[in-house]
Design an enzyme around this catalytic site. Structure first.
Site, PDB file in Angstrom:
ATOM      1  N   HIS A 179       0.835  -1.208   0.000  1.00 39.75           N
ATOM      2  CA  HIS A 179       0.000   0.000   0.000  1.00 39.75           C
ATOM      3  C   HIS A 179       0.867   1.254   0.000  1.00 39.75           C
ATOM      4  O   HIS A 179       0.712   2.136  -0.860  1.00 39.75           O
ATOM      5  CB  HIS A 179      -0.911  -0.022   1.227  1.00 39.75           C
ATOM      6  CG  HIS A 179      -1.783   1.181   1.377  1.00 39.75           C
ATOM      7  ND1 HIS A 179      -3.119   1.178   1.067  1.00 39.75           N
ATOM      8  CD2 HIS A 179      -1.505   2.446   1.816  1.00 39.75           C
ATOM      9  CE1 HIS A 179      -3.621   2.379   1.293  1.00 39.75           C
ATOM     10  NE2 HIS A 179      -2.671   3.168   1.764  1.00 39.75           N
ATOM     11  N   GLU A 180       1.779   1.318   0.955  1.00 46.04           N
ATOM     12  CA  GLU A 180       2.624   2.509   1.046  1.00 46.04           C
ATOM     13  C   GLU A 180       3.548   2.629  -0.171  1.00 46.04           C
ATOM     14  O   GLU A 180       3.875   3.743  -0.601  1.00 46.04           O
ATOM     15  CB  GLU A 180       3.444   2.482   2.332  1.00 46.04           C
ATOM     16  CG  GLU A 180       2.618   2.506   3.612  1.00 46.04           C
ATOM     17  CD  GLU A 180       1.656   3.682   3.696  1.00 46.04           C
ATOM     18  OE1 GLU A 180       1.927   4.736   3.076  1.00 46.04           O
ATOM     19  OE2 GLU A 180       0.622   3.545   4.372  1.00 46.04           O
ATOM     20  N   HIS A 219       2.028   4.677  -2.870  1.00 47.34           N
ATOM     21  CA  HIS A 219       2.284   6.111  -2.693  1.00 47.34           C
ATOM     22  C   HIS A 219       3.714   6.447  -3.117  1.00 47.34           C
ATOM     23  O   HIS A 219       3.964   7.481  -3.752  1.00 47.34           O
ATOM     24  CB  HIS A 219       2.101   6.499  -1.220  1.00 47.34           C
ATOM     25  CG  HIS A 219       0.691   6.484  -0.741  1.00 47.34           C
ATOM     26  ND1 HIS A 219      -0.329   7.132  -1.401  1.00 47.34           N
ATOM     27  CD2 HIS A 219       0.126   5.907   0.362  1.00 47.34           C
ATOM     28  CE1 HIS A 219      -1.465   6.963  -0.735  1.00 47.34           C
ATOM     29  NE2 HIS A 219      -1.209   6.217   0.334  1.00 47.34           N
ATOM     30  N   HIS A 228       4.126   6.703  -6.760  1.00 45.55           N
ATOM     31  CA  HIS A 228       3.480   7.944  -7.204  1.00 45.55           C
ATOM     32  C   HIS A 228       4.457   9.111  -7.065  1.00 45.55           C
ATOM     33  O   HIS A 228       4.479  10.028  -7.892  1.00 45.55           O
ATOM     34  CB  HIS A 228       2.228   8.186  -6.362  1.00 45.55           C
ATOM     35  CG  HIS A 228       1.152   8.943  -7.055  1.00 45.55           C
ATOM     36  ND1 HIS A 228      -0.060   9.207  -6.479  1.00 45.55           N
ATOM     37  CD2 HIS A 228       1.079   9.518  -8.286  1.00 45.55           C
ATOM     38  CE1 HIS A 228      -0.817   9.902  -7.302  1.00 45.55           C
ATOM     39  NE2 HIS A 228      -0.146  10.108  -8.406  1.00 45.55           N
TER      40      HIS A 228
END
Length: 733
Positions: free
Chosen positions: A520-521, A524, A527
């Site tokens: 999940h992290e 980010h 991104h």
């Protein structure tokens, strides 16, 4: 909130960091003692020199430079205005201040200390006064407003025109047209809220760290795995309790410690003691947060009305995909209503199971029994114990497999760099790069086609008392955008968490939930690393807040796909791949009680929305815990004991960016479930699909509205039923 992003924060999502100007020292060269280490433009900070005392000096120096830059913009005459001397200058006016603030804030979240707190508290009033005053500066607003109306704006490309409009919208939404008395009141509100949020974070951290339980009788820990017992004994030994011959076991309120107790311990008294301690975070004494929550809600409503909005949620969603609070409420309430029949059935089935286990009719559940019997029921239904996955999920293998997945999909290479943790005054040896803690690692990301250094990121993954709870990614700086002659300068970010730590004789063996958290992290993170916008303020995660979780939610899917599991899951001793039968059971159990899982997340969103849209009627003058229970009781399984309000310690909504926006998690989860259907159709390891996603979504940041970015990848608008369809709660199309 970072200074230079203040005026467009409602149009864009996350606070941003400045561009790299020039590297003062090549990576790997010995760090020299710097007069102003917080203001260094080197690629990697000299962490040992970032003392709280230097932070105060450097932030004040940067604050003076930001004020001078602001005054220079104010002196621009209408006929002299250009994009460069107004909008580009505004964007960069606080770059030194942003750099220094971010470093200080980061250290406060991973290496908390009384000296750091004192430094932050010393600086907060000065920083808040400056940032609040920007929108109240009539000269600056007049310069921006006049420049935005000039004919040359229409000659800019679409992305730069978008930025101009965002700056103007940000000024207006922040009250630039308010009369002087209301501007003054707005500044007072912002100053008070800044101090309150800071105090809230302190109380939550102190409350969390204040509780620990050193268990001396092993029978109180019956049912817990050998790996948990080993970790708890190691933690106790490190804290000065017990010995190798006569171990004791330390339980803390970090979820990697107490979560296993709530799930696996067969001793009800132990589970109850741990649940009650965790439930009391932010409750009672000097660490009670109810008064802070109440005051912040009142101030947020006043601020929203002052700025012309009906409520704080309207203010926060004005520039997001959902557009306004009514749409956010309709989204959350609509999902809750659609889930209610399935949720009620799951609750009835669960209570029937607990009744059978206890040999008595159970109509209400003890809250400390919830995770325990949920795990027990899932094990019975699927013959699957998640603990059996741990030996196949050593941290190093998970990280290596994750890198292999996304290296293939995004055509990049990840390389670990040599690091060292120094004490103040020590010299960094040749070939090493400083980190702030011995457990921290540093990685470099390179584009395989061009060879360009896209960015670097730190990982800090294990819990300690000086680190705040949870997991997060923080962009420390985005590189200057590309020009015709060279690519963008490399980005820098951090990935932090509180995952299962290694023991004296075993590596960190993760739960699958830990693995999902890392992926999940890392969504980010990519991104951040793959950002390639023309405007610095549009880089990476600076997107609409209800779009920012799309890359992170999407990434979790690879932890469930056989192609992904074959890369991340190998036995830490033998190197054996995850057995097919174990994988089959794991996948079968994936959507156990899916309506209940969704409803839990939606309850948080509903509480957040109600507090930020209807606080006066639903909460003001009432007990926070009782009001929360009354609001959420129809959407929760019946409990014998009402818990304290989660808002007492939900930093995301009180001190983070999810105030009036917690719905964003579920909103983005819908987007992610829909977007992953393209990967499922074309192949979850299809490099062409990964390249399309990198180009259409990850590289674009906020250069386009989020709905356009989504359509660029999917070729259509989102399917609102995608999430429930993927979980079997609605029939697939």
């Amino acid at each position: 909130m970072k200074t230079k992003k203040l005026l467009i924060a409602m149009a864009c999502g996350l606070a941003m960091m400045p561009a790299l100007q020039a590297e003062e020292a090549a990576a790997g060269a010995p760090a020299q003692v710097q007069q102003h280490p917080y203001l260094s433009t080197a690629m990697y900070p000299a962490w040992s020199q970032l003392t709280p005392e230097r932070g105060v000096v450097d932030v004040r120096l940067a604050l003076g430079k930001a004020k001078a830059a602001l005054e220079a913009i104010c002196r621009v005459k209408p006929e002299e205005a250009t994009y460069e001397n107004v909008f580009a200058a505004y964007e960069m006016m606080g770059e030194d201040l942003d750099r220094a603030e971010s470093l200080l804030a980061h250290l406060g979240s991973v290496m908390d200390s009384p000296a750091l707190r004192e430094a932050q508290e010393t600086l907060l009033p000065e920083l808040t006064e400056f940032s609040s005053g920007v929108t109240s500066n009539e000269q600056l607003w007049n310069v921006v407003k006049n420049a935005a109306a000039q004919p040359w704006v229409k000659q800019l490309d679409a992305e730069h025109q978008r930025f101009v409009q965002q700056v103007v919208d940000g000024f207006r939404d922040s009250g630039a047209d308010l009369p002087a008395d209301k501007k003054a009141r707005k500044m007072e509100i912002q100053k008070e809220m800044t101090m309150l949020r800071h105090d809230f974070s302190k109380r939550v951290l102190d409350s969390t760290n204040a509780w620990k339980w050193v268990v001396t009788d092993k029978t109180e820990l019956a049912g817990l795995s050998d790996s948990w017992l080993e970790r708890a004994a190691g933690a106790a030994l490190a804290a000065g309790y017990g010995s190798k011959e006569n171990p004791q076991w330390l339980i803390t309120l970090d979820f990697s410690s107490c979560g296993d107790v709530l799930r696996d311990c067969t001793v009800e008294a132990t589970r109850r003691k741990v649940w009650e301690a965790r439930d009391r975070i932010g409750c009672g004494g000097e660490t009670d947060t109810a008064d802070i929550v109440a005051r912040i809600m009142v101030l947020r409503q006043e601020l929203a009305e002052l700025l012309g909005f009906g409520n704080y949620c309207d203010l926060m969603t004005a520039r997001r995909m959902v557009r306004n609070s009514a749409n956010a409420v309709a989204f959350v309430d609509g999902m809750m209503q659609r889930l209610k029949p399935a949720f009620d059935k799951e609750c009835a089935d669960f209570l029937a199971f607990v009744s059978r286990c206890k040999g008595e009719t159970v109509t209400k559940l003890n809250p400390w029994d919830r995770f325990f019997y949920s795990r027990k029921m899932a094990k019975e239904l699927y013959d699957f114990d998640p603990e059996t996955l741990r030996p196949y999920l050593p941290m190093e293998q998970v990280i290596d497999g994750m890198f292999r997945i996304f290296s293939h999909l995004y055509d990049v290479t990840y390389t670990e760099l040599p690091t060292i943790c120094l004490q103040p005054g020590e010299t960094c040896p040749e070939g090493k790069i400083e980190v702030w803690h011995p457990q921290v690692k540093l990685y470099k990301v390179v584009d395989n086609k061009t060879g360009a250094h896209l960015g670097s990121f730190y990982t800090d993954l294990y819990p300690r008392a000086s680190k705040r709870a949870g997991a997060w990614v923080m962009s420390m700086r985005y590189g200057t955008p590309a020009t015709e002659n060279k690519p963008h300068e490399p980005h820098l970010a951090t990935l932090c968490g509180n995952l299962t730590a290694p023991t004296a004789d075993k590596p960190a063996l993760l739960t699958h939930y830990d693995v999902e958290t890392i992926f999940h992290e890392f969504g980010h993170m990519m991104h951040c690393m793959l950002a390639d916008s023309k405007v610095l303020s549009h880089m990476g995660t600076h997107v609409a807040w209800d779009f920012v979780e799309l890359p992170s939610q999407l990434n979790e899917n690879w932890t469930w796909e056989p192609e992904g599991l074959k890369l991340i899951a190998k036995h830490y001793e033998s190197g054996e791949a995850l057995p097919e039968e174990l994988m089959r059971k794991m996948l079968a159990a994936r959507y156990f009680m899916p309506a209940t899982d969704n409803m839990g997340q939606l309850c948080l969103a509903k509480l957040d929305l109600e507090m930020h849209t209807n606080y006066a009627a639903s909460f003001a003058g009432k007990d926070l815990d009782a009001a929360t229970s009354e609001l959420l009781r129809p959407w929760r399984i019946p409990m014998t004991v009402d818990s304290h309000s989660i808002m007492r310690n939900l930093t995301h909504c009180i001190n983070g960016g999810y105030a009036g926006g917690y719905y964003s998690y579920k909103w983005a989860e819908v987007l992610a479930a829909d977007a992953f259907t393209r990967f499922k159709k074309e192949g979850v390891m299809n490099a062409a699909t990964g390249a399309a996603y990198r180009e259409a979504v990850l590289s674009k940041g906020d250069s386009k509205p989020a709905d356009e970015v989504y359509r660029d990848f999917m070729g259509r608008d989102p399917n609102p039923d995608a999430l429930l369809q993927s979980q079997g709660l609605l029939p697939a199309e």
